[in-house]
Motif scaffolding. Structure first.
Motif, PDB file in Angstrom:
ATOM      1  N   VAL A  10      31.169  52.722  42.887  1.00 19.32           N
ATOM      2  CA  VAL A  10      32.457  52.341  43.475  1.00 19.32           C
ATOM      3  C   VAL A  10      32.625  52.998  44.835  1.00 19.32           C
ATOM      4  CG1 VAL A  10      34.963  52.567  43.246  1.00 19.32           C
ATOM      5  CG2 VAL A  10      33.595  51.886  41.259  1.00 19.32           C
ATOM      6  N   SER A  14      32.878  51.232  48.515  1.00 13.51           N
ATOM      7  CA  SER A  14      34.110  51.477  49.272  1.00 13.51           C
ATOM      8  C   SER A  14      33.816  51.991  50.674  1.00 13.51           C
ATOM      9  CB  SER A  14      35.003  52.475  48.531  1.00 13.51           C
ATOM     10  OG  SER A  14      35.404  51.965  47.271  1.00 13.51           O
ATOM     11  N   PRO A  19      35.132  46.963  53.092  1.00  9.02           N
ATOM     12  CA  PRO A  19      35.318  46.813  51.646  1.00  9.02           C
ATOM     13  C   PRO A  19      36.588  46.033  51.316  1.00  9.02           C
ATOM     14  CG  PRO A  19      35.945  49.015  52.346  1.00  9.02           C
ATOM     15  CD  PRO A  19      35.325  48.357  53.531  1.00  9.02           C
ATOM     16  N   GLU A  21      39.261  45.343  48.067  1.00  8.03           N
ATOM     17  CA  GLU A  21      39.738  45.637  46.718  1.00  8.03           C
ATOM     18  C   GLU A  21      40.339  44.374  46.129  1.00  8.03           C
ATOM     19  OE1 GLU A  21      39.743  48.372  44.786  1.00  8.03           O
ATOM     20  OE2 GLU A  21      38.957  49.885  46.171  1.00  8.03           O
ATOM     21  N   PHE A  25      38.310  45.438  40.842  1.00  7.12           N
ATOM     22  CA  PHE A  25      36.994  45.424  41.485  1.00  7.12           C
ATOM     23  C   PHE A  25      37.068  45.917  42.927  1.00  7.12           C
ATOM     24  CE2 PHE A  25      37.117  41.728  38.586  1.00  7.12           C
ATOM     25  CZ  PHE A  25      36.068  42.043  37.726  1.00  7.12           C
ATOM     26  N   VAL A  26      35.931  46.395  43.426  1.00  4.97           N
ATOM     27  CA  VAL A  26      35.755  46.614  44.858  1.00  4.97           C
ATOM     28  C   VAL A  26      34.514  45.837  45.275  1.00  4.97           C
ATOM     29  CG1 VAL A  26      34.417  48.747  44.508  1.00  4.97           C
ATOM     30  CG2 VAL A  26      35.491  48.288  46.726  1.00  4.97           C
ATOM     31  N   ALA A  41      29.940  43.299  44.258  1.00  8.34           N
ATOM     32  CA  ALA A  41      31.133  43.940  43.693  1.00  8.34           C
ATOM     33  C   ALA A  41      30.765  44.809  42.503  1.00  8.34           C
ATOM     34  CB  ALA A  41      32.144  42.885  43.261  1.00  8.34           C
ATOM     35  N   HIS A  44      35.984  49.199  38.708  1.00  6.97           N
ATOM     36  CA  HIS A  44      36.368  50.589  38.506  1.00  6.97           C
ATOM     37  C   HIS A  44      36.139  50.920  37.025  1.00  6.97           C
ATOM     38  CE1 HIS A  44      38.242  51.454  42.417  1.00  6.97           C
ATOM     39  NE2 HIS A  44      38.542  50.166  42.429  1.00  6.97           N
ATOM     40  N   ASP A  53      41.331  38.049  36.730  1.00  7.87           N
ATOM     41  CA  ASP A  53      40.729  38.987  37.684  1.00  7.87           C
ATOM     42  C   ASP A  53      39.393  38.456  38.184  1.00  7.87           C
ATOM     43  OD1 ASP A  53      42.785  40.933  37.491  1.00  7.87           O
ATOM     44  OD2 ASP A  53      41.875  41.740  35.666  1.00  7.87           O
TER      45      ASP A  53
END
Length: 250
Positions: A10, A14, A19, A21, A25-26, A41, A44, A53
């Protein structure tokens, strides 16, 4: 251990240039390349994830004109794979990751006629990237974007090691992401064809790992692409620890 590894993924994503969000997810977006191996991706760890999502994640990828793709530690999002498959994603691979900690690292013997050091100029960075690309079957010419990406990785605290012969030829190399939470991923270990079977991959891996440990890193991890590389990493102190999933949508 799984949670710490996933948290490091993550953090790495990031730290990409752009990045995004998206709920739990990132996405590690990098405008300089469309490569799905860079623009992907991850969730978290421990987040509650729904089908909505996943739909939002796909939309974010499409809006950025990137292929929807994820990499993650399976145990940190146990129900995610089913949601992704239901949305049309296809599993690319399941890999076991290996971990090394201080005290477990074994340093191999010094290699004759080869020097390991960190590149300090863009010309050296380009030579390393070219050697990696050649070893992995790609274009041996490094792009300016690739060189800039490697420079940023070093400037952010990542470790890069290249192997140079007596005549100045780059025989291979590899690197590690900037440590986050005292965890760093080692990746891109590559040796050009004429220099294989000499213990160079193990020496490069051990040197990267050693440098990380001297700066306070507590856990280094990597993935093996074959049985041969698995044995190389185990010889320098890495041990299999958990499972990661690679999955993408066409």
């Amino acid at each position: 251990m799984d949670v710490r590894i996933q948290q490091s993924v993550v953090a790495n994503l990031s730290n990409r240039p752009a990045p995004v969000e998206v709920g739990p997810f990132v996405i590690g977006m990098d405008p300089t390349t469309a490569s799905p191996h860079i623009n992907y991706a991850t969730p978290h760890p421990g987040a509650v994830i729904t089908a909505a999502d996943v739909t939002a994640l796909v939309a974010a990828f499409r809006a950025a004109d990137r292929k929807p793709r994820l990499e993650y530690v399976i145990s940190c999002a146990p129900g995610l794979e089913a949601l992704l498959v239901a949305a049309g994603f296809i599993v690319e691979a399941r890999h076991t990751y290996l971990v090394c900690v201080p005290g477990a690292l074994t340093t191999p013997p010094t290699l004759d006629h080869l020097k390991l050091y960190e590149p300090g100029t863009d010309a050296e960075r380009a030579a390393l990237i070219g050697a990696q690309n050649e070893a992995f079957g790609g274009d041996p010419v490094a792009s300016s974007a690739d060189v800039a990406r490697l420079r940023r990785q070093q400037e952010a605290g990542g470790v890069i090691v290249m192997a140079i012969t007596d005549d100045g030829t780059c025989a291979g190399g590899g690197g590690a992401a900037p440590p986050t939470g005292a965890v760093s991923e080692v990746a891109g270990i590559a040796v050009r064809g004429p220099y294989r079977r000499r213990g160079l991959a193990g020496a490069i891996t051990a040197e990267i790992t050693r440098r990380l440990f001297t700066t306070g890193t507590e856990i280094t991890w990597l993935e093996a692409s074959s049985e041969d590389s698995w044995r190389i990493y185990e010889r320098v102190g890495y041990r299999p620890t958990g499972e990661r999933l690679y999955i993408g949508l066409g």
